[in-house]
Design a protein around this motif. Sequence first.
Motif, PDB file in Angstrom:
ATOM      1  N   GLY A 177     -30.874  35.396 -61.409  1.00  0.00           N
ATOM      2  CA  GLY A 177     -29.538  35.439 -61.990  1.00  0.00           C
ATOM      3  C   GLY A 177     -29.597  35.476 -63.507  1.00  0.00           C
ATOM      4  N   SER A 178     -28.477  35.139 -64.115  1.00  0.00           N
ATOM      5  CA  SER A 178     -28.347  35.241 -65.566  1.00  0.00           C
ATOM      6  C   SER A 178     -29.076  34.095 -66.263  1.00  0.00           C
ATOM      7  N   PRO A 179     -29.796  34.392 -67.331  1.00  0.00           N
ATOM      8  CA  PRO A 179     -30.488  33.345 -68.079  1.00  0.00           C
ATOM      9  C   PRO A 179     -29.542  32.593 -69.003  1.00  0.00           C
ATOM     10  N   THR A 180     -29.889  31.339 -69.271  1.00  0.00           N
ATOM     11  CA  THR A 180     -29.170  30.514 -70.237  1.00  0.00           C
ATOM     12  C   THR A 180     -30.138  30.106 -71.328  1.00  0.00           C
ATOM     13  N   ALA A 181     -29.688  30.208 -72.582  1.00  0.00           N
ATOM     14  CA  ALA A 181     -30.523  29.741 -73.691  1.00  0.00           C
ATOM     15  C   ALA A 181     -30.476  28.221 -73.689  1.00  0.00           C
ATOM     16  N   TRP A 182     -31.506  27.604 -73.113  1.00  0.00           N
ATOM     17  CA  TRP A 182     -31.519  26.159 -72.893  1.00  0.00           C
ATOM     18  C   TRP A 182     -31.873  25.401 -74.166  1.00  0.00           C
ATOM     19  N   ALA A 183     -32.823  25.893 -74.940  1.00  0.00           N
ATOM     20  CA  ALA A 183     -33.227  25.235 -76.183  1.00  0.00           C
ATOM     21  C   ALA A 183     -33.553  26.282 -77.231  1.00  0.00           C
ATOM     22  N   THR A 184     -33.080  26.044 -78.456  1.00  0.00           N
ATOM     23  CA  THR A 184     -33.365  26.925 -79.591  1.00  0.00           C
ATOM     24  C   THR A 184     -33.630  26.043 -80.807  1.00  0.00           C
ATOM     25  N   GLY A 185     -34.038  26.666 -81.896  1.00  0.00           N
ATOM     26  CA  GLY A 185     -34.248  25.909 -83.122  1.00  0.00           C
ATOM     27  C   GLY A 185     -35.471  26.389 -83.867  1.00  0.00           C
ATOM     28  N   GLU A 186     -35.570  25.991 -85.116  1.00  0.00           N
ATOM     29  CA  GLU A 186     -36.675  26.436 -85.968  1.00  0.00           C
ATOM     30  C   GLU A 186     -38.034  26.080 -85.386  1.00  0.00           C
ATOM     31  N   ALA A 187     -38.133  24.927 -84.737  1.00  0.00           N
ATOM     32  CA  ALA A 187     -39.424  24.489 -84.202  1.00  0.00           C
ATOM     33  C   ALA A 187     -39.959  25.442 -83.145  1.00  0.00           C
ATOM     34  N   LEU A 188     -39.075  26.223 -82.528  1.00  0.00           N
ATOM     35  CA  LEU A 188     -39.485  27.165 -81.481  1.00  0.00           C
ATOM     36  C   LEU A 188     -39.695  28.579 -81.999  1.00  0.00           C
ATOM     37  N   ARG A 189     -39.237  28.848 -83.210  1.00  0.00           N
ATOM     38  CA  ARG A 189     -39.296  30.210 -83.741  1.00  0.00           C
ATOM     39  C   ARG A 189     -40.653  30.509 -84.369  1.00  0.00           C
ATOM     40  N   PRO A 190     -40.980  31.815 -84.479  1.00  0.00           N
ATOM     41  CA  PRO A 190     -42.162  32.188 -85.257  1.00  0.00           C
ATOM     42  C   PRO A 190     -41.950  31.823 -86.723  1.00  0.00           C
ATOM     43  N   LEU A 191     -43.005  31.869 -87.512  1.00  0.00           N
ATOM     44  CA  LEU A 191     -42.852  31.697 -88.951  1.00  0.00           C
ATOM     45  C   LEU A 191     -42.036  32.860 -89.517  1.00  0.00           C
ATOM     46  N   PRO A 192     -41.395  32.663 -90.655  1.00  0.00           N
ATOM     47  CA  PRO A 192     -40.632  33.765 -91.255  1.00  0.00           C
ATOM     48  C   PRO A 192     -41.527  34.954 -91.584  1.00  0.00           C
ATOM     49  N   ALA A 193     -40.921  36.133 -91.658  1.00  0.00           N
ATOM     50  CA  ALA A 193     -41.647  37.339 -92.060  1.00  0.00           C
ATOM     51  C   ALA A 193     -42.147  37.169 -93.498  1.00  0.00           C
ATOM     52  N   PRO A 194     -43.277  37.750 -93.852  1.00  0.00           N
ATOM     53  CA  PRO A 194     -44.065  38.691 -93.052  1.00  0.00           C
ATOM     54  C   PRO A 194     -45.138  38.022 -92.200  1.00  0.00           C
ATOM     55  N   ASP A 195     -45.241  36.699 -92.263  1.00  0.00           N
ATOM     56  CA  ASP A 195     -46.334  36.022 -91.557  1.00  0.00           C
ATOM     57  C   ASP A 195     -46.021  35.738 -90.091  1.00  0.00           C
ATOM     58  N   GLY A 196     -44.748  35.693 -89.735  1.00  0.00           N
ATOM     59  CA  GLY A 196     -44.376  35.292 -88.388  1.00  0.00           C
ATOM     60  C   GLY A 196     -44.749  36.326 -87.345  1.00  0.00           C
ATOM     61  N   VAL A 197     -45.341  35.850 -86.241  1.00  0.00           N
ATOM     62  CA  VAL A 197     -45.731  36.742 -85.146  1.00  0.00           C
ATOM     63  C   VAL A 197     -45.320  36.146 -83.807  1.00  0.00           C
ATOM     64  N   VAL A 198     -45.867  34.978 -83.478  1.00  0.00           N
ATOM     65  CA  VAL A 198     -45.655  34.364 -82.160  1.00  0.00           C
ATOM     66  C   VAL A 198     -45.202  32.921 -82.332  1.00  0.00           C
ATOM     67  N   GLY A 199     -44.005  32.622 -81.851  1.00  0.00           N
ATOM     68  CA  GLY A 199     -43.503  31.256 -81.872  1.00  0.00           C
ATOM     69  C   GLY A 199     -43.786  30.564 -80.551  1.00  0.00           C
ATOM     70  N   ALA A 200     -42.724  30.145 -79.856  1.00  0.00           N
ATOM     71  CA  ALA A 200     -42.875  29.456 -78.568  1.00  0.00           C
ATOM     72  C   ALA A 200     -43.770  30.278 -77.646  1.00  0.00           C
ATOM     73  N   ASP A 216     -47.583  30.101 -84.076  1.00  0.00           N
ATOM     74  CA  ASP A 216     -47.521  30.240 -85.530  1.00  0.00           C
ATOM     75  C   ASP A 216     -47.539  28.894 -86.241  1.00  0.00           C
ATOM     76  N   ARG A 217     -46.824  27.912 -85.678  1.00  0.00           N
ATOM     77  CA  ARG A 217     -46.672  26.624 -86.349  1.00  0.00           C
ATOM     78  C   ARG A 217     -47.743  25.609 -85.938  1.00  0.00           C
ATOM     79  N   LYS A 218     -48.636  26.003 -84.998  1.00  0.00           N
ATOM     80  CA  LYS A 218     -49.793  25.191 -84.605  1.00  0.00           C
ATOM     81  C   LYS A 218     -49.375  23.841 -84.020  1.00  0.00           C
ATOM     82  N   THR A 219     -48.283  23.850 -83.251  1.00  0.00           N
ATOM     83  CA  THR A 219     -47.699  22.599 -82.780  1.00  0.00           C
ATOM     84  C   THR A 219     -47.581  22.548 -81.263  1.00  0.00           C
TER      85      THR A 219
END
Length: 331
Positions: A177-200, A216-219
């Motif tokens: 079925g349809s997905p729900t964005a359950w959790a978001t936030g900076e901690a889950l995102r890649p690093l900002p460009a140009p260095d960001g590639v893979v976050g969660a 990217d954030r090594k966490t």
Amino acid sequence: MFRVLRPAATATAAVALTVLVSGPAAAGDPVVSDPRVVAHFDFALGQTPENIALEPDGSANLTLSFARQVVNVDKQGTKRILATLPAVANPNTPVIGAAAALGIARAHDGTLYVTYATGTAETGIWRIKTDGSAPVQIATLPATGFPNGLALDEECGTLYVADSVLGTVWRVPREGGSPTAWATGEALRPLPAPDGVVGANGLKVHNGAVWVSNTDRKTLLRIPVRSDKSAGAIETRATGLDGIDDFAFTGRDDTALAALNTDNVLALVRPDGTHKPVLTQQDGLSNPTSVAVGGRTVYVPSASYFTEVKDPNLLLAKLDKRHGLPGLPNR
């Protein structure tokens, strides 16, 4: 998961952080020993082991990312292809540009669920039944995203997906079925460009929470599941895990084993966030992508994405969960 190698401009800082975060062997550390490669794959055929789900008999189901396949490998290394995801005419997958089978989860009845990233309408979760029928897409996720780690909370009938580009943990009913964005936030995102590639990236459900790695954030992150099944505040539980991909817990507590892809290391991550290497390239690792623990056996798939010698493989090792003695080596 795939990770673009960066320049070594921050190497000194990274080493310093590792020294601060890593620690000596503790009395309660599990011991990983007797590593052995039981199966090799063909990199030229796209047989790059990405993620893993175990069967009750101790065999392992692996996604072979660029081959778009799911293969079963027993403890003796015998391989059996279970399914091939459909080819996509014009894949436009973020980060890699090619269609790839990524995360995998297994239900108690043997049904397998796989994330498929294509940059097209085929991006999403696919179900593979035990009857040998063709894989079926049960949920569509954004083509602009990169659905990666996958876990099933069978008690709640929920699939969780880590999106490496959109920095989102998606929640999808097990039946689809349809997905729900359950959790978001900076901690889950890649690093900002140009260095960001893979976050969660990697994802597990453990001790009342959804745990996620951010490459990217090594966490290593923990997201509590509230009583109403919504996401609690994101907690950072470990840092300095350079190249972290997927991970697995060794038992009931929060001790984990993490695949550090570009460093060719399997790291033990303690509940207090300190960590140390327990297996390395010398043991057979070749860009490890994920980990599974079944009883006293550790399973580590490697994809050879970045090593010069291309040896995608599945490595097994012994896990001793009994308390060891301080200062003694793990192997």
